[in-house]
Design an enzyme around this catalytic site. Sequence first.
Site, PDB file in Angstrom:
ATOM      1  N   LYS A   1       0.471   0.247   7.020  1.00  0.00           N
ATOM      2  CA  LYS A   1       0.787  -1.339   6.848  1.00  0.00           C
ATOM      3  C   LYS A   1       1.297  -1.376   8.189  1.00  0.00           C
ATOM      4  O   LYS A   1       1.119  -2.855   8.712  1.00  0.00           O
ATOM      5  CB  LYS A   1       2.049  -1.148   5.893  1.00  0.00           C
ATOM      6  CG  LYS A   1       1.475  -1.166   4.504  1.00  0.00           C
ATOM      7  CD  LYS A   1       2.666  -1.101   3.491  1.00  0.00           C
ATOM      8  CE  LYS A   1       3.520   0.006   3.590  1.00  0.00           C
ATOM      9  NZ  LYS A   1       3.132   1.380   3.193  1.00  0.00           N
ATOM     10  N   THR A   2       2.147  -0.656   8.770  1.00  0.00           N
ATOM     11  CA  THR A   2       2.959  -1.074  10.174  1.00  0.00           C
ATOM     12  C   THR A   2       1.558  -1.286  11.235  1.00  0.00           C
ATOM     13  O   THR A   2       1.570  -2.119  11.857  1.00  0.00           O
ATOM     14  CB  THR A   2       3.640  -0.015  10.655  1.00  0.00           C
ATOM     15  OG1 THR A   2       4.338   0.427   9.604  1.00  0.00           O
ATOM     16  CG2 THR A   2       4.311  -0.171  11.932  1.00  0.00           C
TER      17      THR A   2
ATOM     18  N   GLY B   1       0.791  -1.145  -0.006  1.00  0.00           N
ATOM     19  CA  GLY B   1       0.078  -0.093  -0.025  1.00  0.00           C
ATOM     20  C   GLY B   1       0.849   1.272  -0.082  1.00  0.00           C
ATOM     21  O   GLY B   1       2.257   1.242   0.440  1.00  0.00           O
ATOM     22  N   ASN B   2       0.305   2.394  -0.377  1.00  0.00           N
ATOM     23  CA  ASN B   2       1.013   3.554  -0.587  1.00  0.00           C
ATOM     24  C   ASN B   2       1.717   3.826   0.882  1.00  0.00           C
ATOM     25  O   ASN B   2       1.371   3.361   2.011  1.00  0.00           O
ATOM     26  CB  ASN B   2       0.029   4.824  -0.874  1.00  0.00           C
ATOM     27  CG  ASN B   2       0.857   5.949  -1.560  1.00  0.00           C
ATOM     28  OD1 ASN B   2       2.041   5.891  -1.634  1.00  0.00           O
ATOM     29  ND2 ASN B   2      -0.155   6.805  -2.376  1.00  0.00           N
TER      30      ASN B   2
ATOM     31  N   GLY C   1       2.131   5.879   4.022  1.00  0.00           N
ATOM     32  CA  GLY C   1       0.850   6.164   4.984  1.00  0.00           C
ATOM     33  C   GLY C   1      -0.500   5.393   4.899  1.00  0.00           C
ATOM     34  O   GLY C   1      -1.301   5.888   5.514  1.00  0.00           O
ATOM     35  N   SER C   2      -0.299   4.220   4.156  1.00  0.00           N
ATOM     36  CA  SER C   2      -1.655   3.606   4.148  1.00  0.00           C
ATOM     37  C   SER C   2      -2.044   2.632   5.243  1.00  0.00           C
ATOM     38  O   SER C   2      -2.908   2.215   5.513  1.00  0.00           O
ATOM     39  CB  SER C   2      -1.477   2.565   2.773  1.00  0.00           C
ATOM     40  OG  SER C   2      -0.581   1.493   2.969  1.00  0.00           O
TER      41      SER C   2
ATOM     42  N   GLU D   1       6.269  -6.670   5.792  1.00  0.00           N
ATOM     43  CA  GLU D   1       5.584  -5.371   5.278  1.00  0.00           C
ATOM     44  C   GLU D   1       6.519  -5.056   4.020  1.00  0.00           C
ATOM     45  O   GLU D   1       7.595  -4.975   3.842  1.00  0.00           O
ATOM     46  CB  GLU D   1       6.201  -4.473   6.342  1.00  0.00           C
ATOM     47  CG  GLU D   1       5.748  -2.756   5.950  1.00  0.00           C
ATOM     48  CD  GLU D   1       5.680  -1.838   6.969  1.00  0.00           C
ATOM     49  OE1 GLU D   1       5.934  -2.148   7.920  1.00  0.00           O
ATOM     50  OE2 GLU D   1       5.407  -0.607   6.680  1.00  0.00           O
ATOM     51  N   ARG D   2       5.528  -4.939   3.023  1.00  0.00           N
ATOM     52  CA  ARG D   2       6.311  -4.686   1.754  1.00  0.00           C
ATOM     53  C   ARG D   2       6.873  -5.957   1.199  1.00  0.00           C
ATOM     54  O   ARG D   2       7.256  -7.034   1.911  1.00  0.00           O
ATOM     55  CB  ARG D   2       7.206  -3.640   1.395  1.00  0.00           C
ATOM     56  CG  ARG D   2       6.262  -2.208   1.584  1.00  0.00           C
ATOM     57  CD  ARG D   2       7.156  -0.913   1.033  1.00  0.00           C
ATOM     58  NE  ARG D   2       6.222   0.188   0.770  1.00  0.00           N
ATOM     59  CZ  ARG D   2       5.220   0.519   0.174  1.00  0.00           C
ATOM     60  NH1 ARG D   2       4.853  -0.669  -0.896  1.00  0.00           N
ATOM     61  NH2 ARG D   2       4.546   1.506   0.160  1.00  0.00           N
TER      62      ARG D   2
END
Length: 231
Positions: free
Chosen positions: A33-34, A27-28, A30-31, A104-105
């Site tokens: 994810k964390t 996701g972008n 600031g979406s 994450e990513r």
Amino acid sequence: VLMENVCPNSCGWTSRTKRPLTIAVEGNIGSGKTTFLRNFEHLKNSTIIPEPVARWCSVDGRFNLLQKMYENPRKYSLALQTYVQLTMLQNHRAPVSTDFKLMERSLYSARYCFVENLFRSNLLSEVETIILDEWFEHLITTECCVVDLIVYLRTDPAVAMDRIKKRNRDGENTVSMDYLNSLHDLHEEWFAGRSSFPMPANCVVLDANQDADLVKRDFIEYVKNHDFGGG
Ligand code: DCP
């Protein structure tokens, strides 16, 4: 004598070791994810792989490469994306003893969204992009880089911008709406199957404009309707 099929990258997996079911959260900027990944920290059958961004902000304990890239993208984009690729590879390779591995990513969004965006905006030259791409194509041929599910936290760029402003990370004060919009478009094209880049796994798209609790609820609903084994 049967040779054991050992991963050429000696990442600890063999054909006899069960590969964990690997989920990448995308996701972008600031979406959320964390925040999304924090929901699963307590699960005994899952390992959350910490995001490498802390390392990008402290290369060799001395260089905030992320900040340098935002201050001078022409000079530092190649260095940052090379380092992102290394740290992502290390996360893909990190052996875990649980059934599930949540990252994450991934190497994929680094190449298909970030590197692509920098190339299209002339912040990475053609030859720099080709070199990153050749590394990428080489790395993803190994089993450690297989991803089973991609969770896409879809956000309006304006919502992402609000969250970035609130958290106030060093360097990110120069992230512009234009930058978020182009990254958003690349994510959208990729997840809609409209880009020239392949989708390496099944994916689920979640409305991440919503509060974190609702994003979690929607994901649990998705999991209930699909068989992931392991409970
Ligand atoms: N970044 C980059 N190149 C990449 C990946 C990330 O330049 N290949 C940058 C963008 C952000 C920072 O690194 O400034 C962290 O981005 P992420 O989206 O990976 O992480 P966030 O912490 O922003 O995610 P979220 O807010 O969704 O938790």
